[in-house]
Structures are given as C-alpha cells and as structure tokens.
Design a protein around this motif. Structure first.
Motif: not given
Length: 137
Positions: A109-112, A119-120
């Motif tokens: 959840t949070v890590g993703a 990355i963005k």
C-alpha cells in the motif's frame, strides 16, 4: 505421534514473529491446557466494513512507519490481516507470521505509492541527440 507434530506445527505457525522469537530466547513457553479446562479467549473478528475502513486508512498513510503503527494499534489477528490481504489482492504464504503479513500489507500500500511517486518525480535528463555519420546501412 504425527498428529501431535501437526498440532505443534500449527501452534507455531499461528504465533507472531515476536512471540516465536521470545520462545526461542527462553522468554516465553508453550503450555498444554486440557480441553475441558481451557478458557477460550473471546476474539472479536473484524467486520467487512472495518476492513474497508482499515484499508482506507492505510491508503492515505504518508509513511511506512505510520501505516505499520496503525496496523499494530488495531490489534488484528492473523486471520484479520489475511482478510486485508484478500481485499488488497496481496499474496501471502500460509507459513507467513503476523509481522511478515503486516510488512507485505504496508509495502503493497504505502511502499508502492512512495516508490511510484519517486519514479514520477525523477526527471530523466537526456543529452543532445548524437549523430553517428560513420554508420552505413
């Protein structure tokens, strides 16, 4: 004898990582309680509405630590955590303990979300296009 080993293995698999570690360190012990004298602890199961609320809270947590603390504060059983993984479509092994399941939930959840944002936010810098006039086709 095999049945005793299965029961023992099941008991160990239901322990949290912390409980298991304490047992190995000699800080805890396993005790046999006869079935007719056993006192069943009332375990409140998490309803599907509560699962939805917990998932929402995890999805808005700013850091992994906040999400982990929130899960710990909820005092969820292993089965409750498995309900969360089903909703979140996270694979867990039967042998995973509570701590491992919590870690998978937090990372999924949070890590993703944190990785995706990183990355963005990363700007890819490209240099001028190189011309190689020596290539013959």
């Amino acid at each position: 004898m095999a049945k005793i080993y299965r029961l023992f293995a099941q008991t160990l698999s239901e322990m949290s990582d912390e409980e298991f570690h304490d047992l190995l360190e000699g800080k805890g012990k396993l005790k046999f309680v006869p079935g007719n004298k056993a006192v069943k602890e009332k375990v409140e199961k998490v309803s599907s509405a509560e699962v939805g609320y917990i998932v929402e809270k995890l999805l808005i947590a700013d850091t992994r630590e906040m999400a982990r603390e929130y899960l710990v504060e909820q005092h969820l059983s292993k089965n409750d955590l498995i309900k969360l993984t089903v909703v979140l479509d996270i694979f867990v092994n039967k042998s995973d303990g509570k701590d491992k399941i919590m870690e998978k939930i937090v990372e999924s959840t949070v890590g993703a979300r944190i990785r995706s944002k990183a990355i963005k936010d990363t700007q890819i810098r490209t240099g001028p296009a190189r011309k190689n006039n020596n290539i013959k086709v």
